[in-house]
Design a protein around this motif. Structure first.
Motif, PDB file in Angstrom:
ATOM      1  N   ASP A 123       0.869  -1.170   0.000  1.00  0.00           N
ATOM      2  CA  ASP A 123       0.000   0.000   0.000  1.00  0.00           C
ATOM      3  C   ASP A 123       0.913   1.230   0.000  1.00  0.00           C
ATOM      4  OD1 ASP A 123      -1.906   1.926   0.354  1.00  0.00           O
ATOM      5  OD2 ASP A 123      -2.629   1.196   2.275  1.00  0.00           O
ATOM      6  N   ASP A 124       0.816   2.042  -1.045  1.00  0.00           N
ATOM      7  CA  ASP A 124       1.709   3.191  -1.179  1.00  0.00           C
ATOM      8  C   ASP A 124       1.443   4.313  -0.186  1.00  0.00           C
ATOM      9  OD1 ASP A 124       3.061   1.975  -3.277  1.00  0.00           O
ATOM     10  OD2 ASP A 124       1.642   2.749  -4.754  1.00  0.00           O
ATOM     11  N   PHE A 125       0.245   4.337   0.390  1.00  0.00           N
ATOM     12  CA  PHE A 125      -0.121   5.393   1.328  1.00  0.00           C
ATOM     13  C   PHE A 125      -0.497   4.767   2.664  1.00  0.00           C
ATOM     14  CE2 PHE A 125      -1.248   6.664  -2.978  1.00  0.00           C
ATOM     15  CZ  PHE A 125      -0.446   7.777  -3.117  1.00  0.00           C
ATOM     16  N   PRO A 126       0.472   4.518   3.541  1.00  0.00           N
ATOM     17  CA  PRO A 126       0.192   3.791   4.794  1.00  0.00           C
ATOM     18  C   PRO A 126      -0.592   4.625   5.818  1.00  0.00           C
ATOM     19  CG  PRO A 126       2.486   4.447   4.712  1.00  0.00           C
ATOM     20  CD  PRO A 126       1.875   4.854   3.410  1.00  0.00           C
ATOM     21  N   ILE A 127      -1.902   4.728   5.568  1.00  0.00           N
ATOM     22  CA  ILE A 127      -2.788   5.348   6.560  1.00  0.00           C
ATOM     23  C   ILE A 127      -3.548   4.226   7.244  1.00  0.00           C
ATOM     24  CG2 ILE A 127      -2.932   7.555   5.339  1.00  0.00           C
ATOM     25  CD1 ILE A 127      -5.649   6.610   4.232  1.00  0.00           C
ATOM     26  N   ASN A 128      -4.619   4.541   7.946  1.00  0.00           N
ATOM     27  CA  ASN A 128      -5.313   3.492   8.697  1.00  0.00           C
ATOM     28  C   ASN A 128      -6.212   2.603   7.832  1.00  0.00           C
ATOM     29  OD1 ASN A 128      -7.212   5.528   8.299  1.00  0.00           O
ATOM     30  ND2 ASN A 128      -8.320   4.993  10.160  1.00  0.00           N
ATOM     31  N   VAL A 129      -6.361   2.902   6.536  1.00  0.00           N
ATOM     32  CA  VAL A 129      -7.149   2.058   5.640  1.00  0.00           C
ATOM     33  C   VAL A 129      -6.291   1.702   4.434  1.00  0.00           C
ATOM     34  CG1 VAL A 129      -9.213   1.890   4.203  1.00  0.00           C
ATOM     35  CG2 VAL A 129      -9.293   3.205   6.324  1.00  0.00           C
ATOM     36  N   GLY A 130      -6.203   0.418   4.148  1.00  0.00           N
ATOM     37  CA  GLY A 130      -5.528  -0.038   2.935  1.00  0.00           C
ATOM     38  C   GLY A 130      -6.592  -0.451   1.935  1.00  0.00           C
ATOM     39  N   ILE A 131      -6.505   0.054   0.710  1.00  0.00           N
ATOM     40  CA  ILE A 131      -7.492  -0.269  -0.325  1.00  0.00           C
ATOM     41  C   ILE A 131      -6.758  -0.968  -1.458  1.00  0.00           C
ATOM     42  CG2 ILE A 131      -9.172   0.665  -1.954  1.00  0.00           C
ATOM     43  CD1 ILE A 131      -9.552   3.005   0.030  1.00  0.00           C
ATOM     44  N   TYR A 132      -7.220  -2.175  -1.779  1.00  0.00           N
ATOM     45  CA  TYR A 132      -6.568  -3.005  -2.769  1.00  0.00           C
ATOM     46  C   TYR A 132      -7.589  -3.397  -3.838  1.00  0.00           C
ATOM     47  CZ  TYR A 132      -3.544  -3.226   1.291  1.00  0.00           C
ATOM     48  OH  TYR A 132      -2.757  -2.879   2.361  1.00  0.00           O
ATOM     49  N   HIS A 133      -7.248  -3.228  -5.109  1.00  0.00           N
ATOM     50  CA  HIS A 133      -8.156  -3.503  -6.219  1.00  0.00           C
ATOM     51  C   HIS A 133      -7.667  -4.716  -7.009  1.00  0.00           C
ATOM     52  CE1 HIS A 133     -10.337   0.334  -5.858  1.00  0.00           C
ATOM     53  NE2 HIS A 133      -9.174   0.799  -5.447  1.00  0.00           N
ATOM     54  N   TYR A 134      -8.600  -5.597  -7.329  1.00  0.00           N
ATOM     55  CA  TYR A 134      -8.317  -6.770  -8.137  1.00  0.00           C
ATOM     56  C   TYR A 134      -9.399  -6.873  -9.206  1.00  0.00           C
ATOM     57  CZ  TYR A 134      -5.273  -7.628  -4.231  1.00  0.00           C
ATOM     58  OH  TYR A 134      -4.312  -7.473  -3.275  1.00  0.00           O
ATOM     59  N   ASN A 135      -9.278  -7.821 -10.120  1.00  0.00           N
ATOM     60  CA  ASN A 135     -10.243  -7.941 -11.218  1.00  0.00           C
ATOM     61  C   ASN A 135     -11.660  -8.255 -10.751  1.00  0.00           C
ATOM     62  OD1 ASN A 135      -8.366  -7.372 -13.158  1.00  0.00           O
ATOM     63  ND2 ASN A 135      -7.916  -9.509 -13.632  1.00  0.00           N
ATOM     64  N   GLU A 136     -11.810  -9.101  -9.761  1.00  0.00           N
ATOM     65  CA  GLU A 136     -13.133  -9.582  -9.362  1.00  0.00           C
ATOM     66  C   GLU A 136     -13.674  -8.927  -8.093  1.00  0.00           C
ATOM     67  OE1 GLU A 136     -14.725 -12.584 -10.769  1.00  0.00           O
ATOM     68  OE2 GLU A 136     -13.318 -12.487 -12.441  1.00  0.00           O
ATOM     69  N   PHE A 137     -12.837  -8.214  -7.362  1.00  0.00           N
ATOM     70  CA  PHE A 137     -13.270  -7.633  -6.091  1.00  0.00           C
ATOM     71  C   PHE A 137     -12.290  -6.578  -5.614  1.00  0.00           C
ATOM     72  CE2 PHE A 137     -10.806 -11.442  -5.421  1.00  0.00           C
ATOM     73  CZ  PHE A 137      -9.868 -11.063  -4.483  1.00  0.00           C
ATOM     74  N   ARG A 138     -12.706  -5.821  -4.583  1.00  0.00           N
ATOM     75  CA  ARG A 138     -11.816  -4.887  -3.888  1.00  0.00           C
ATOM     76  C   ARG A 138     -11.753  -5.317  -2.434  1.00  0.00           C
ATOM     77  NH1 ARG A 138     -16.082  -1.893  -4.835  1.00  0.00           N
ATOM     78  NH2 ARG A 138     -16.339  -0.724  -2.960  1.00  0.00           N
ATOM     79  N   VAL A 139     -10.652  -5.012  -1.817  1.00  0.00           N
ATOM     80  CA  VAL A 139     -10.458  -5.340  -0.413  1.00  0.00           C
ATOM     81  C   VAL A 139     -10.089  -4.061   0.333  1.00  0.00           C
ATOM     82  CG1 VAL A 139      -9.123  -6.699   1.238  1.00  0.00           C
ATOM     83  CG2 VAL A 139      -9.589  -7.628  -1.038  1.00  0.00           C
TER      84      VAL A 139
END
Length: 157
Positions: A44-60
């Motif tokens: 995660d390039d921006f280490p804040i309290n929420v990590g947002i990760y995108h993939y083809n079928e879903f986001r986490v």
């Protein structure tokens, strides 16, 4: 690197939202650190309290709790929310969960609060797993997200 990411996406696509437990793909709320999660999800390039990760079928979305102000890698995973990009009917999904109606408690969310028609959450407090749903045009419950949390919901210890 691309090949490794492609393999991870395929694994997540097959198993990512099939899990039934407070653990999601090896990430355990109140146990795993940001470092552990990023080994699985990517940096995660921006280490804040929420990590947002995108993939083809879903986001986490991973909510982190800060433990060490000088080292974000030591942040603890507080909870994980997985948002599928494809519509998944709750009726079809719960066939995979033994004793669904016995172990999950339904809470309907008032439309005045959420502004979403037919929003509800099914929670299994013992396993630390929840399924958020909303109704479609045919009045069927469609899964909007899966949540993974520590049943005690307290990572302070």
């Amino acid at each position: 690197m691309k090949r490794c990411l492609l393999v991870l996406i395929m694994i997540f696509s097959l198993f990512g939202i099939e899990a039934f437990s407070k653990e999601w793909n090896g990430i355990i709320p109140c146990v795993s650190t940001r470092f552990d999660a990023e080994k699985i999800l990517g940096k995660d390039d921006f280490p804040i309290n929420v990590g947002i990760y995108h993939y083809n079928e879903f986001r986490v979305h991973v909510i982190y709790e800060r433990k060490d102000k000088t080292d974000p890698d030591k942040d603890i995973v507080k909870n994980i929310t997985v948002y599928p990009d494809k519509s998944i009917s709750l009726t079809k999904y719960i066939k995979k969960i033994p004793n669904f109606h016995k172990n999950f408690r339904k809470t309907e969310i008032d439309i005045k609060i959420s502004h979403v028609y037919g929003e509800a959450v099914y929670r299994n407090w013992n396993e630390g797993f929840e399924i958020w749903v909303q109704k479609d045009d045919e009045d069927k419950e469609i899964i909007s997200s899966f949540g993974y949390f520590d049943p005690a919901y307290d990572c302070s210890e």
